[in-house]
Every structure is written in structure tokens, then in C-alpha cells.
Write a protein that holds these residues in place. Structure first.
Motif, PDB file in Angstrom:
ATOM      1  N   ALA A 262       0.808  -1.224   0.000  1.00 27.52           N
ATOM      2  CA  ALA A 262       0.000   0.000   0.000  1.00 27.52           C
ATOM      3  C   ALA A 262       0.834   1.264   0.000  1.00 27.52           C
ATOM      4  N   ILE A 263       2.159   1.141  -0.212  1.00 21.68           N
ATOM      5  CA  ILE A 263       3.036   2.307  -0.035  1.00 21.68           C
ATOM      6  C   ILE A 263       2.718   3.421  -1.025  1.00 21.68           C
ATOM      7  N   GLY A 264       2.265   3.076  -2.234  1.00 19.52           N
ATOM      8  CA  GLY A 264       1.918   4.117  -3.209  1.00 19.52           C
ATOM      9  C   GLY A 264       0.778   4.995  -2.726  1.00 19.52           C
ATOM     10  N   GLY A 265      -0.296   4.371  -2.254  1.00 17.05           N
ATOM     11  CA  GLY A 265      -1.430   5.139  -1.743  1.00 17.05           C
ATOM     12  C   GLY A 265      -1.103   5.882  -0.463  1.00 17.05           C
ATOM     13  N   ILE A 266      -0.272   5.256   0.393  1.00 15.00           N
ATOM     14  CA  ILE A 266       0.116   5.925   1.637  1.00 15.00           C
ATOM     15  C   ILE A 266       0.916   7.186   1.335  1.00 15.00           C
ATOM     16  N   THR A 267       1.878   7.077   0.428  1.00 19.28           N
ATOM     17  CA  THR A 267       2.691   8.235   0.060  1.00 19.28           C
ATOM     18  C   THR A 267       1.842   9.331  -0.563  1.00 19.28           C
ATOM     19  N   THR A 268       0.902   8.937  -1.411  1.00 17.79           N
ATOM     20  CA  THR A 268       0.002   9.922  -2.022  1.00 17.79           C
ATOM     21  C   THR A 268      -0.810  10.653  -0.960  1.00 17.79           C
ATOM     22  N   GLY A 269      -1.335   9.923   0.011  1.00 13.88           N
ATOM     23  CA  GLY A 269      -2.100  10.555   1.082  1.00 13.88           C
ATOM     24  C   GLY A 269      -1.269  11.516   1.895  1.00 13.88           C
ATOM     25  N   VAL A 336       2.179  24.003  -4.252  1.00 18.69           N
ATOM     26  CA  VAL A 336       1.093  23.055  -3.985  1.00 18.69           C
ATOM     27  C   VAL A 336       0.808  22.199  -5.214  1.00 18.69           C
ATOM     28  N   MET A 337       0.818  22.810  -6.394  1.00 15.02           N
ATOM     29  CA  MET A 337       0.607  22.052  -7.626  1.00 15.02           C
ATOM     30  C   MET A 337       1.719  21.029  -7.823  1.00 15.02           C
ATOM     31  N   GLY A 338       2.952  21.430  -7.524  1.00 13.80           N
ATOM     32  CA  GLY A 338       4.061  20.488  -7.641  1.00 13.80           C
ATOM     33  C   GLY A 338       3.915  19.304  -6.699  1.00 13.80           C
ATOM     34  N   LEU A 339       3.464  19.557  -5.469  1.00 13.60           N
ATOM     35  CA  LEU A 339       3.256  18.466  -4.522  1.00 13.60           C
ATOM     36  C   LEU A 339       2.176  17.507  -5.006  1.00 13.60           C
ATOM     37  N   ASN A 340       1.102  18.046  -5.573  1.00 11.79           N
ATOM     38  CA  ASN A 340       0.052  17.185  -6.100  1.00 11.79           C
ATOM     39  C   ASN A 340       0.533  16.367  -7.297  1.00 11.79           C
ATOM     40  N   ALA A 343       2.570  13.564  -5.947  1.00 13.29           N
ATOM     41  CA  ALA A 343       1.700  12.531  -5.385  1.00 13.29           C
ATOM     42  C   ALA A 343       1.091  11.668  -6.486  1.00 13.29           C
ATOM     43  N   ARG A 344       0.634  12.285  -7.565  1.00 15.06           N
ATOM     44  CA  ARG A 344       0.077  11.518  -8.680  1.00 15.06           C
ATOM     45  C   ARG A 344       1.137  10.638  -9.333  1.00 15.06           C
ATOM     46  N   GLY A 345       2.348  11.180  -9.483  1.00 12.27           N
ATOM     47  CA  GLY A 345       3.415  10.386 -10.073  1.00 12.27           C
ATOM     48  C   GLY A 345       3.771   9.172  -9.229  1.00 12.27           C
ATOM     49  N   ARG A 348       0.998   6.561  -9.534  1.00 17.31           N
ATOM     50  CA  ARG A 348       1.054   5.828 -10.805  1.00 17.31           C
ATOM     51  C   ARG A 348       2.255   4.888 -10.842  1.00 17.31           C
ATOM     52  N   TRP A 349       3.374   5.328 -10.264  1.00 18.78           N
ATOM     53  CA  TRP A 349       4.581   4.502 -10.272  1.00 18.78           C
ATOM     54  C   TRP A 349       4.408   3.254  -9.420  1.00 18.78           C
ATOM     55  N   ARG A 350       3.756   3.395  -8.268  1.00 21.52           N
ATOM     56  CA  ARG A 350       3.621   2.291  -7.328  1.00 21.52           C
ATOM     57  C   ARG A 350       2.317   1.518  -7.486  1.00 21.52           C
ATOM     58  N   SER A 351       1.456   1.918  -8.419  1.00 25.53           N
ATOM     59  CA  SER A 351       0.194   1.209  -8.600  1.00 25.53           C
ATOM     60  C   SER A 351       0.443  -0.146  -9.233  1.00 25.53           C
ATOM     61  N   PRO A 352      -0.394  -1.153  -8.890  1.00 20.36           N
ATOM     62  CA  PRO A 352      -0.200  -2.504  -9.469  1.00 20.36           C
ATOM     63  C   PRO A 352      -0.335  -2.448 -10.988  1.00 20.36           C
TER      64      PRO A 352
END
Length: 356
Positions: A262-269, A336-340, A343-345, A348-352
Motif C-alpha cells: 500500500a506504499i503508493g497510496g500511503i505516500t500519495t495521502g 502546492v501544484m508540484g506536490l500534487n 503525489a500523482r506520479g 502511478r509509479w507504485r500502482s499494481p
């Protein structure tokens, strides 16, 4: 018999289905263009001075026209679907227009003041009515305060979410969940007042960037807990059971299997929580004060931040300070846009991946 069956299949009656009588793909776009043209004509003919009123008329005409056209050509069943779709598009446009307008207006007002000097100098020795000065001290303060808040809130939020998902049962888990929900809606000024009364008035510490970081951590923590909790719940139980079947202890299963999955979603959050606190002004105003000099030590003396810099410059009330405030606002939006985007990157990188 075979020839008769083929004849029935290819006959007009055999070709009829629920999707017969479809509108062409360009029909919604044509309806939107016609609605905009008619709405502008009605607004101009009626003498309506506000373009917002013209837009509302065009939106109503688009929704009504889409439904009427679909009901006549495709039938009432498909017309309801077209009605729902057109309402979704109208709501989407209504949500996007203020955001785009805000971004464009901020760029128009603040882009002219941004240059190398503005980004690399402070306001030390600059008179408010004069041109010049910069936001370097505010950028340093924002990065340090937000960084400290993340170091405080991210581990606590992650461990709390792990407890709620993996271990939490009974009254204690329900109480923790309840307080997390309450903290999610706590106004930022309340968090600032709490740190002010406890850290500064009772424990007698001084105003500093670290005091503001603690208030920001209070605001960040429930967001991290909630997002991490949802990500951990998405991890399939089969992975946990397979690990247990191999004799792996529960704590090691959480560390080696659950969290990495779940690290991708955790990092995004966490990144979204960071973006949420970056623009907070009230707790920083209470706990950090404001200063025109560069202070790289967040544990001592007042320290500036970008939201506080924007408020301070705009409150001075002249053309030069207005320009600096808009420039700082543009930089803050960019951060703020850069942080978002980060998070999206990461998500996407860590998504299954399919096939893995």
C-alpha cells in the motif's frame, strides 16, 4: 429453415434493439454550441450585464435541449441518461471555471514581479512602499515548518492507521476513530490556540517556526490516518493469510507485506496532507509571528512563511505590496501544484501493473 432464420436476423425488425435511433456523436457538442449562442442572445437582448447570468441561461438551455432532443430521437429511457450526463458536465464546468479563473488571475497579477531577485532575497531593509525585496525568507520558513510537521504527523498517522486496521478492536479503536473524525473538522485557528496555550503560555517556550509546525502537524495527522487506513484496507487479506501460513509473525507481515503493498497510496495521502497544510495562515500567524529577515533556525525567534507573507504584504495596502503578495501567491500555488503532481506520479509509479 436456415434461410428463413437468416432473413429474420437481417430484416429491419430483427435489427431493432434498445440502442436504435441513436443521436450522432457530435450532437452534445452541437447542442452546447447552440445553447451558448442562444443564451448569449437572450442575455444581450434582455440587457443582463453579468456574464454569469448568460452562462446560467446557456447551462439551463443545454440541459433542457439535450433531454428534449434525446427524448424525441432515442426515447424517454435514453433521454434520462442524457439528462444525467448533461447535468454532470454542467457541474464539472461550474467547478472548473472558478479554479481556472483564480489561476489565470493570479498569474496575471503575480507573474510580473517574479524574477531571480524576488526568489533569492528577503524583505530585510526594504521599505514597503518601494519596489524590490523578495520571498526567500518565506520560502525557507514554509519548507522548514511543513517539513517538521510532516516528520511529526506522518509516522504517528501511519502507526495509528496500522493499529486501527490490523489490531484495533473494541472500545479503544472506536474512541480513536471518533477522535480522528473530530480532528478532521477542527478549524486551524483552534489548533493554533491549543499550541499557543500549552507550548508557549504553560511551558513558556518562545514563538518559533517549530511551534507553528506542531499546529500544522495536528491538522495534518487526521488526513494521514484516514488516507492510510483506506489504503491498508485495500490490501487483499489473501496476502496476509499466505504470510501467516508460512509462519511469518504478524508484525513482520505488516512491515514486509502490507505496508509495501500500500506504499503508493500511503505516500500519495501524505503528499496531499502536506499540500493541505502548506497554505495555512492562522496557526502560523499565532505562533510564528512575522519577520523580514532570513531565519533558518525554526526552533528560535519568529519565522516567516509564504501564507503569512501574503497576508502581511496585502495588509500594508499599496501597489508594491499588492504586487509582492500576488507574486508570493503564485509561488505558493506552484508549490502546492508540484506536490500534487508528485503525489500523482508516485501513485502511478507504485500502482499494481497489469500482468504482474
Amino acid at each position: 429453415m436456415s434461410a428463413q432464420a437468416n432473413h429474420r436476423a437481417t430484416s429491419p425488425l430483427g435489427r431493432r434493439s434498445l440502442t436504435s435511433g441513436r443521436l450522432p456523436k457530435w450532437a452534445p457538442a452541437a447542442t452546447a454550441v447552440a445553447a451558448i449562442a442562444i443564451g448569449c442572445a437572450i442575455g444581450a437582448g434582455a440587457g443582463l450585464s453579468s456574464h454569469i447570468q448568460w452562462g446560467v441561461i446557456a447551462a439551463l438551455l443545454f440541459v433542457a435541449g439535450s433531454y428534449a432532443l434525446a427524448a424525441r430521437v432515442e426515447g424517454p429511457r435514453q433521454a434520462k441518461d442524457r439528462l444525467a450526463t448533461s447535468l454532470v458536465w454542467v457541474c464539472f464546468i461550474l467547478a472548473v471555471i472558478p479554479l481556472v479563473s483564480l489561476t489565470v488571475y493570479t498569474i496575471q497579477k503575480g507573474a510580473g514581479v517574479i524574477n531571480g531577485t524576488f526568489l533569492s532575497h528577503s524583505m530585510n531593509g526594504v521599505i514597503s512602499s518601494e519596489a524590490g525585496g523578495g520571498i526567500y525568507h518565506a520560502i525557507v520558513g514554509t519548507l522548514e515548518q511543513v517539513g517538521l510537521a510532516t516528520l511529526i504527523a506522518a509516522p504517528i498517522g501511519l502507526l495509528t492507521a496500522v493499529y486501527l486496521v490490523e489490531y484495533g478492536r473494541g472500545k479503544l479503536a472506536r474512541a480513536v476513530t471518533f477522535f480522528v473524525d473530530v480532528m478532521t473538522g477542527v478549524p486551524s485557528i483552534v489548533a493554533g490556540l491549543f499550541v499557543l496555550s500549552f507550548w508557549i503560555m504553560i511551558l513558556d517556550f518562545s514563538f518559533s517556526g517549530f511551534a507553528g509546525s506542531m499546529a500544522l502537524a495536528i491538522l495534518m495527522m487526521p488526513v494521514v490516518v484516514r488516507s492510510t487506513e483506506e489504503m491498508l484496507k485495500l490490501v487483499p487479506n489473501e496476502l496476509r493469510e499466505a504470510s501467516y501460513a508460512l509462519g511469518v509473525p504478524k508484525w513482520k507481515t505488516i512491515v514486509r507485506i502490507v505496508i509495501p503493498t500500500a506504499i503508493g497510496g500511503i505516500t500519495t495521502g501524505i503528499m496531499l496532507a502536506v499540500a493541505r497544510i502548506t497554505g495555512e495562515t492562522a496557526p502560523v500567524l499565532l505562533l510564528c509571528f512575522t519577520t523580514d529577515v532570513i531565519n533558518t533556525n525554526p526552533f528560535q525567534d519568529p519565522q516567516e512563511s509564504l501564507p503569512l507573507y501574503i497576508w502581511h504584504q496585502y495588509s500594508l495596502g499599496n501597489d508594491q505590496t499588492y504586487a509582492r503578495a500576488w507574486g508570493a501567491a503564485l509561488v505558493l500555488i506552484a508549490i502546492v501544484m508540484g506536490l500534487n503532481l508528485i503525489a500523482r506520479g508516485i501513485a502511478r509509479w507504485r500502482s499494481p501493473k497489469a500482468g504482474h
